[in-house]
Design an enzyme around this catalytic site. Sequence first.
Site, mmCIF file in Angstrom:
data_model
loop_
_atom_site.group_PDB
_atom_site.id
_atom_site.type_symbol
_atom_site.label_atom_id
_atom_site.label_comp_id
_atom_site.label_asym_id
_atom_site.label_seq_id
_atom_site.Cartn_x
_atom_site.Cartn_y
_atom_site.Cartn_z
ATOM 1 N N GLY A 92 -0.623 0.732 3.503
ATOM 2 C CA GLY A 92 -0.739 1.703 4.586
ATOM 3 C C GLY A 92 -1.742 1.305 5.639
ATOM 4 O O GLY A 92 -2.748 0.642 5.355
ATOM 5 N N GLU A 106 -5.102 5.072 8.852
ATOM 6 C CA GLU A 106 -6.503 5.337 9.189
ATOM 7 C C GLU A 106 -7.385 4.103 9.257
ATOM 8 O O GLU A 106 -8.430 4.124 9.915
ATOM 9 C CB GLU A 106 -7.105 6.322 8.179
ATOM 10 C CG GLU A 106 -6.861 7.779 8.497
ATOM 11 C CD GLU A 106 -5.589 8.319 7.862
ATOM 12 O OE1 GLU A 106 -5.355 9.530 7.958
ATOM 13 O OE2 GLU A 106 -4.811 7.535 7.279
#
Length: 392
Positions: free
Chosen positions: A347, A350
């Site tokens: 991922g 962020e």
Amino acid sequence: MFTLETAMDELARRVDLDPLELRLRNVATTDPRGNPWSSGGLEECLRLGAERFGWSGRNPAPRAQPDGDWLIGTGMAVAAYPMAFFMPPQRARARIFADGSATVATSTQEFGTGVLTMATQVGADALGVALSDIEFQAGDTDLPNSTAAVGSAGAGMVASAVHEAGTALRRQLVDLAIGDPGSPLHGVDPASVTVTAGRLTSSDRAGATDTYGELLGRNHLSDAEATGTWRPPPLDTPHGLLTFGAQFAEVAVDPQLGLVRVRRLGGAFAPGRVLNPLLARSQLMGGMLWGMSQALLEGNHTDPRTGRWAETNLAEYLVPVNADAPEVTVDFVEVHDDVVGPLGAKGVGEIGQVGVAAAIANAIFHATGRRVRSLPITPETVMEPTPAAAPT
């Protein structure tokens, strides 16, 4: 991370060591509990990011690079973000039709991250069909459950479910072909079969091919389907679970006016397997601008009497616009990870933001010699004091 990476820069200054070298000497091989990382990459990110940014030519002395009224400085910081393994089991459904077309379905949503594009690619790869032959269905709670795109978990969670569904259906169809007396692949070893663009071939039988469409037609099937389920590892998995990166920033500071302009941002990241480089790079670029926003613009206060926010609408809340955006470069360090899912994707939502504010604050110190320890970095924190007026 802002506090930690600001302190690291102060430590480097105190011991007269390059900030990059200090971090390279202290790259940890285990997490604080002694567990090995599921995958690393921090050292590689530091070295690649520094090379791309041109860090080696840096004069470490503060205020050493004036440019007219501006003082130029560079800074860097480490980025790290945890994996979110608090999600429920992830499920998806794959279906293929007698005309060779396919669908993959799961209940995730698309709000601009590109998850549907990524999942379509993963589904096509798992099934062994052409990208143009697959349709991805999502955004409906009647579909098999998969997670929302939160905690940088969207790509890893959704892709794992889609991969499991696609590979389950492919195994089902391979077994059907091997057991079908009418198939050119009848009786071959399942491990020898590969599927590309809906065509089945075997390394054990040269020249023999079958297709999904022909296979379903011979067996009087209008379609075939399978549901795949992937369960995230437990929270007590004996591995350190972080995505790593390195951030670099160049700033120009006008100490008379208190202006800070970010001229360059550079980041290198190790998010496991990168499923779609274009989408991942765009997300990381957006994250880096988000970090710049944290550093220089975003701030609010609460009224001590009521506990309410002083700024209560987005018109008064400052975020970057296109004119604020500097040159941003993003690089990947691909690392193999068997812990985080069948595809090894960690991922990128962020991690692009983490470390940017510290890199900018450290660059401001390099430019001006003034250390800023609070956010956002406002004009008065970088302005040089006005000389006291002479007594009359």
